[in-house]
Design a protein around this motif. Structure first.
Motif, PDB file in Angstrom:
ATOM      1  N   ASP A  17       4.988   4.375  10.366  1.00 37.50           N
ATOM      2  CA  ASP A  17       4.522   3.454  11.406  1.00 37.50           C
ATOM      3  C   ASP A  17       3.977   4.233  12.601  1.00 37.50           C
ATOM      4  N   LEU A  18       4.702   5.267  13.022  1.00 33.76           N
ATOM      5  CA  LEU A  18       4.238   6.079  14.147  1.00 33.76           C
ATOM      6  C   LEU A  18       2.987   6.870  13.759  1.00 33.76           C
ATOM      7  N   ALA A  19       2.945   7.385  12.521  1.00 36.39           N
ATOM      8  CA  ALA A  19       1.756   8.102  12.059  1.00 36.39           C
ATOM      9  C   ALA A  19       0.524   7.205  12.096  1.00 36.39           C
ATOM     10  N   MET A  20       0.699   5.935  11.717  1.00 33.09           N
ATOM     11  CA  MET A  20      -0.425   4.990  11.761  1.00 33.09           C
ATOM     12  C   MET A  20      -0.916   4.778  13.190  1.00 33.09           C
ATOM     13  N   THR A  21       0.034   4.791  14.142  1.00 31.56           N
ATOM     14  CA  THR A  21      -0.345   4.658  15.553  1.00 31.56           C
ATOM     15  C   THR A  21      -1.203   5.829  16.009  1.00 31.56           C
ATOM     16  N   LEU A  22      -0.985   6.999  15.405  1.00 33.37           N
ATOM     17  CA  LEU A  22      -1.666   8.217  15.851  1.00 33.37           C
ATOM     18  C   LEU A  22      -3.026   8.435  15.203  1.00 33.37           C
ATOM     19  N   VAL A  23      -3.401   7.590  14.257  1.00 32.95           N
ATOM     20  CA  VAL A  23      -4.677   7.789  13.564  1.00 32.95           C
ATOM     21  C   VAL A  23      -5.835   7.817  14.552  1.00 32.95           C
ATOM     22  N   GLY A  24      -5.773   6.963  15.562  1.00 34.16           N
ATOM     23  CA  GLY A  24      -6.855   6.901  16.542  1.00 34.16           C
ATOM     24  C   GLY A  24      -6.779   7.942  17.640  1.00 34.16           C
ATOM     25  N   ASP A  25      -5.849   8.905  17.526  1.00 33.70           N
ATOM     26  CA  ASP A  25      -5.673   9.983  18.494  1.00 33.70           C
ATOM     27  C   ASP A  25      -5.517   9.448  19.926  1.00 33.70           C
ATOM     28  N   PRO A  26      -4.550   8.553  20.146  1.00 30.07           N
ATOM     29  CA  PRO A  26      -4.380   7.960  21.481  1.00 30.07           C
ATOM     30  C   PRO A  26      -3.834   8.969  22.476  1.00 30.07           C
ATOM     31  N   LEU A  57       0.836  -1.201   0.000  1.00 28.92           N
ATOM     32  CA  LEU A  57       0.000   0.000   0.000  1.00 28.92           C
ATOM     33  C   LEU A  57       0.871   1.251   0.000  1.00 28.92           C
ATOM     34  N   THR A  58       0.288   2.344  -0.457  1.00 24.78           N
ATOM     35  CA  THR A  58       0.977   3.625  -0.363  1.00 24.78           C
ATOM     36  C   THR A  58       0.890   4.135   1.067  1.00 24.78           C
ATOM     37  N   ALA A  59       1.635   5.209   1.353  1.00 21.73           N
ATOM     38  CA  ALA A  59       1.565   5.817   2.683  1.00 21.73           C
ATOM     39  C   ALA A  59       0.146   6.249   2.996  1.00 21.73           C
ATOM     40  N   GLU A  60      -0.504   6.891   2.046  1.00 20.63           N
ATOM     41  CA  GLU A  60      -1.881   7.352   2.264  1.00 20.63           C
ATOM     42  C   GLU A  60      -2.823   6.191   2.497  1.00 20.63           C
ATOM     43  N   GLU A  61      -2.668   5.137   1.710  1.00 25.48           N
ATOM     44  CA  GLU A  61      -3.550   3.978   1.863  1.00 25.48           C
ATOM     45  C   GLU A  61      -3.348   3.293   3.204  1.00 25.48           C
ATOM     46  N   ASN A  62      -2.116   3.228   3.683  1.00 21.66           N
ATOM     47  CA  ASN A  62      -1.867   2.660   5.008  1.00 21.66           C
ATOM     48  C   ASN A  62      -2.619   3.441   6.078  1.00 21.66           C
ATOM     49  N   LEU A  63      -2.576   4.754   5.980  1.00 21.70           N
ATOM     50  CA  LEU A  63      -3.240   5.588   6.989  1.00 21.70           C
ATOM     51  C   LEU A  63      -4.758   5.481   6.882  1.00 21.70           C
ATOM     52  N   ILE A  64      -5.281   5.442   5.678  1.00 16.95           N
ATOM     53  CA  ILE A  64      -6.730   5.311   5.504  1.00 16.95           C
ATOM     54  C   ILE A  64      -7.210   3.953   5.996  1.00 16.95           C
ATOM     55  N   LEU A  65      -6.381   2.912   5.786  1.00 17.56           N
ATOM     56  CA  LEU A  65      -6.721   1.586   6.321  1.00 17.56           C
ATOM     57  C   LEU A  65      -6.847   1.648   7.838  1.00 17.56           C
ATOM     58  N   MET A  66      -5.899   2.320   8.491  1.00 16.90           N
ATOM     59  CA  MET A  66      -5.981   2.448   9.944  1.00 16.90           C
ATOM     60  C   MET A  66      -7.212   3.251  10.357  1.00 16.90           C
ATOM     61  N   ALA A  67      -7.555   4.274   9.581  1.00 16.52           N
ATOM     62  CA  ALA A  67      -8.760   5.055   9.882  1.00 16.52           C
ATOM     63  C   ALA A  67     -10.003   4.174   9.794  1.00 16.52           C
ATOM     64  N   ASP A  68     -10.055   3.288   8.795  1.00 21.82           N
ATOM     65  CA  ASP A  68     -11.186   2.372   8.678  1.00 21.82           C
ATOM     66  C   ASP A  68     -11.250   1.428   9.880  1.00 21.82           C
ATOM     67  N   LEU A  69     -10.081   0.952  10.321  1.00 22.44           N
ATOM     68  CA  LEU A  69     -10.053   0.050  11.482  1.00 22.44           C
ATOM     69  C   LEU A  69     -10.523   0.756  12.746  1.00 22.44           C
ATOM     70  N   HIS A  70     -10.328   2.072  12.807  1.00 23.57           N
ATOM     71  CA  HIS A  70     -10.809   2.857  13.952  1.00 23.57           C
ATOM     72  C   HIS A  70     -12.240   3.353  13.746  1.00 23.57           C
ATOM     73  N   HIS A  71     -12.873   2.901  12.672  1.00 23.89           N
ATOM     74  CA  HIS A  71     -14.272   3.236  12.375  1.00 23.89           C
ATOM     75  C   HIS A  71     -14.482   4.742  12.197  1.00 23.89           C
ATOM     76  N   LEU A  72     -13.479   5.406  11.645  1.00 21.31           N
ATOM     77  CA  LEU A  72     -13.656   6.811  11.301  1.00 21.31           C
ATOM     78  C   LEU A  72     -14.421   6.899   9.979  1.00 21.31           C
TER      79      LEU A  72
END
Length: 342
Positions: free
Chosen positions: A148-157, A95-110
């Motif tokens: 990797d760290l940006a993906m961790t932050l998608v859910g605003d922990p 996946l691209t960088a953007e797609e990785n982040l959007i995937l994480m957003a989907d997993l967080h139900h955004l």
């Protein structure tokens, strides 16, 4: 979450595998909006601690709360409040960088719009916007860790676990990660639980540091507090003649280390003003003058080696104004340097 409560608190955490005890009843209290570093040799229990606190594995005993949620009775609440960046990247190379982040957003139900907004914000914050449409497989090690760290932050922990986040990075990429981590704390009020084997990393980032060895916390404090616990510092006196060096060496006896070629004398000490004054007063009492004086303090390498039983665990005697031997003007040892200085 009550702002006066610690972000992470644990009492008596224990974990064993068969007859091997990995954690032997550790206690933690980590204030909100700080960086806490857990140091220790391989096998000390650092990753196990992170796995327990991030709900990946259960503890055998003890209790813990994270962001006001009980680890055992409210594991879902804990998971909603934390993010974890492990030793090994969670980035999908296809996946691209953007797609990785959007995937994480989907997993967080955004929602779709919120997910894309969040992805764009993080790409900009981590200086990855120009690489947003590129496959992650083309990224350098530093770029992958940032993603990797940006993906961790998608859910605003509110609490982020970073398990050796800069392993394998070059010095420039490592410092970039340090700046990002520090900004998360200073600008966003995030609490960071950091495990690392890079002692300079803990020294640069951590507000408090704990040292774990064989499943037991053997020390905790600020970097400066831990350094003061280890007798690895010394005062170096430089003299203008061999005669003055010999005279000074006689005053401090076997605790001091002479270098006849450099005309220097190293005296183990804590580097505090009272100790320095006492050293100089002893020299003045016999009219010996030092041409130069420098103070050398321990670093976290010294702390690590001393507290985890490596080389240097039995350092030389430590000179302080309370405990160091001192010499009278006739160079005969007496019981206390401070008394002589008076």
């Amino acid at each position: 979450m009550n702002p006066t409560e610690p972000a992470v608190s644990a009492v008596g955490l224990r974990k064993s595998y068969g007859d091997k005890t990995v954690l032997d009843g550790i206690d933690l209290s980590i204030p909100q909006g700080t960086v806490f570093a857990l140091l220790g040799p391989n096998g000390a229990g650092k990753t196990t601690t992170v796995q327990i606190l991030s709900t990946l594995i259960p503890a055998d005993g003890g209790r813990a709360q994270l962001a006001g949620h009980d680890l055992e009775s409210d594991a879902d609440g804990v998971r909603a409040a934390i993010g974890v960046t492990g030793q090994f990247s969670a980035v999908d190379n296809l996946l691209t960088a953007e797609e990785n982040l959007i995937l994480m957003a989907d997993l967080h139900h955004l929602g779709r719009r919120e997910g894309r907004r969040r992805a764009a914000e993080l790409l900009h914050r981590f200086d990855l916007a120009e690489a947003a449409r590129k496959p992650a497989s083309t990224f350098s090690g530093g770029m992958r860790r940032k993603l990797d760290l940006a993906m961790t932050l998608v859910g605003d922990p509110r609490i982020i676990f970073l398990d050796e986040p800069t392993t394998g990075l070059d010095p420039r990429s490592r410092r970039t990660m340090w700046e990002i981590i520090r900004s998360l704390v200073d600008d966003k009020g995030v609490t960071v639980f950091l495990t690392t084997q890079y002692l300079e990393e803990a020294d640069q980032l951590a507000d408090r540091i704990a040292v774990l060895d064989h499943g037991v916390l053997v020390a905790e404090g600020t970097a400066d507090e831990l350094k003061r616990r280890v007798p690895g510092g010394y005062v170096r006196l430089r003299f203008s003649s061999p005669r003055d060096l010999d005279s000074a060496a006689g005053l401090f006896g076997t605790i001091a280390k002479r270098d006849p070629e450099a005309l220097t004398l190293d005296i183990p000490g804590d580097g505090t003003i009272p100790t320095l004054r006492a050293v100089l007063d002893v020299l003045d009492a016999v009219s010996v003058r030092a041409e130069g004086l420098t103070v050398h303090t321990p670093d976290l390498d010294d702390v690590f080696l001393a507290l985890t039983g490596g080389p240097g665990a039995h350092p030389a005697p430590f000179l302080t104004t309370d405990t160091t031997p001192d010499m009278t003007p006739d160079t005969t040892p007496v019981t206390n340097l401070q008394e002589s200085a008076r």
